[in-house]
Design an enzyme around this catalytic site. Structure first.
Site: not given
Ligand code: NDP
Length: 450
Positions: A125, A165
């Site tokens: 990571k 991510d």
């Molecule tokens: P994005 O950046 O596309 O989206 C993240 C989302 O989560 C946004 O809506 C963001 O809101 C919200 N978020 C992030 N931090 C916080 C916080 N501290 N409090 C509240 N909301 C929060 O990321 P992904 O969708 O790619 O990733 C989401 C999750 O999935 C993570 O845990 C990631 O590790 C996991 N994941 C992702 C993969 C991928 O292929 N993308 C694969 C496997 C797991 P805001 O915009 O307001 O920050």
């Protein structure tokens, strides 16, 4: 004290300042208890001590110039955790909360997740405390290039293959890929999540969200139920959340919530995925914009959340899909969901549930799908992208999606079967940890100690 508890105690003494890493390690180590008791070779070869310590952690300074001409300095990392079963693989997170402990939690999870996909990839990571919010397009580009100036020395198509991510989507991967290519003069599949006209795979964007729903579908069917007609709470509104919502509709369920770090949307008629994509993927706006565009949507800002709870888990739903970030679903939230009749929880995000919340779900014996199993579809499809790059070819959307579906269904069977083998049917936390662990541990033993 048992072997697992001794290893956990020594980690707690050594890394008291890395709470997320300790939380992930505790969840994993406690559930490995029965397999290390059954197989003394794991203690003999000190597999646990070795598995919880990264093979290598690279940390570096990222310096770049903002639009005002001011020099900015960020911290960058790559945790190359375990390469026993394949080249290092795992995403790059760009978020102000990133530090070494957060990346170690994500990397440790990634080792077992990648093993569960059944494909040959190790765990890693990386990321930076850079905050993409409020940055211009050119600032994002300059940061990504500066990040890659440091990182390119340590990665490669058969060495370490980063992906997206939080904060790293197609745009950022494009800038990083362009910088890698210029720095090394190599055109190779060194990153996944690339654009479709320069080596990306169809269905990679959708894969994590779709995969989470495929896994859930297999899990609920195994319990004699289906997703048809189910009301679902989804958190987050990024890559994983959007495609989780899309696939839920395709399987007959209705997502009624999404959230971001500033608030929660609830719409009993169902979230409008096309509007969500427009707001988040095109306009890159906040969810207040979604509320402006959809008159039936109810918006609750974070300041109005009930004390100690997250609004997104307060509605009457059948299923919950945490898809935002770590520790976004606490014990109180879990109690609220259960009291409202929620029977299915599947984690799209990494470690979204606290240890207290997980205990609630396991004690209630609901269908609970832990992240490292449920969200493995993203990295599994990244591996399919690596395969296509290595073969200088590209597959159709249907081919990739069908492979993803097969991977997630087999993954469910493997995890459920392992839980049964250890006498705890339905405990997919234990099933996932043991099934993921065994393959990596046996490869480590076979490769000896140098
Ligand atoms: P994005 O950046 O596309 O989206 C993240 C989302 O989560 C946004 O809506 C963001 O809101 C919200 N978020 C992030 N931090 C916080 C916080 N501290 N409090 C509240 N909301 C929060 O990321 P992904 O969708 O790619 O990733 C989401 C999750 O999935 C993570 O845990 C990631 O590790 C996991 N994941 C992702 C993969 C991928 O292929 N993308 C694969 C496997 C797991 P805001 O915009 O307001 O920050």
């Amino acid at each position: 004290m048992s072997y697992t508890q001794r290893v956990l105690a020594s980690l707690k003494a050594k890394y008291p300042f890395q709470p997320e890493f300790l939380q992930a390690a505790e969840e994993i180590l406690t559930t490995l208890e029965p397999v290390v008791a059954k197989e003394p070779k794991y203690e003999k070869y000190k597999i646990l001590e070795r598995m919880v310590e990264p093979e290598r952690t690279i940390s570096f300074r990222v310096e770049w110039v903002d639009d005002k001409g001011e020099v900015q300095v960020n911290k960058g990392y790559r945790v190359q955790f375990n390469s026993a079963i394949g080249p290092y693989k795992g995403g790059i997170r760009l978020h102000p909360t990133v530090n070494e402990g957060v990346l170690k939690f994500l990397g440790l999870e990634q080792i077992l997740k990648n093993s569960l996909t059944g494909t040959p990839i190790g765990g890693a990571k990386g990321g930076s405390d850079f905050d993409p919010k409020g940055k211009s397009e050119t600032e994002i580009m300059r940061f990504c290039q500066a990040f890659m100036i440091q990182l390119h020395r340590y990665i490669g198509a058969t060495v370490d293959v980063p992906a997206g991510d939080i904060g790293t989507g197609g745009r950022e991967i494009g800038y990083m890929y362009g910088a890698y290519k210029r720095l090394t003069t190599r055109y190779e599949g060194v990153l996944t999540g690339k654009g479709l006209n320069y080596g990306g795979s169809l269905a990679r964007t959708e894969a994590t969200g779709y995969g989470t729903v495929y896994f859930t579908d297999a899990m609920v069917k195994d319990r004699g139920d289906s997703l048809q007609g189910k009301k679902c709470a989804v958190s987050g509104s990024g890559n994983v959340a959007i495609y989780c919502c899309e696939k839920l509709y395709q399987l007959g369920a209705t997502p009624v919530t999404v959230s971001d770090s500033t608030g929660t949307i609830y719409d009993p008629n169902g979230i409008k995925v096309d509007v969500l994509k427009q707001v988040k993927e095109v306009e890159r706006a906040r969810l207040t914009r979604y509320a402006e565009l959809v008159s039936t949507a109810e918006y609750t800002p974070v300041e109005k959340y009930p004390e100690g709870k997250h609004q997104v888990w307060c509605y009457k739903v059948d299923c919950a899909f945490p898809c935002a970030t770590q520790n976004e679903l606490n014990e109180e939230d879990a109690k609220t969901l259960l009291a409202n009749g929620c029977k299915v929880v599947a984690e799209g995000a990494n470690m979204p549930s606290t240890l207290g919340a997980i205990k609630q779900f396991l004690d209630a014996k609901i269908a609970y799908a832990p992240a490292k199993a449920a969200n493995a579809g993203g990295v599994a499809t990244s591996q399919l992208e690596m395969e296509q790059n290595a073969g200088m070819t590209s597959w159709t959307f249907e081919e990739v999606d069908s492979k993803l579906h097969t991977i997630m269904t087999n993954l469910y069977k493997n995890v459920a079967e392992t839980a049964r083998e250890f006498g705890v049917e339905g405990n997919l936390v234990l099933g996932a940890n043991i099934a993921g662990f065994r393959k990596v541990a046996d490869a480590m033993i076979a490769q000896g100690v140098i």
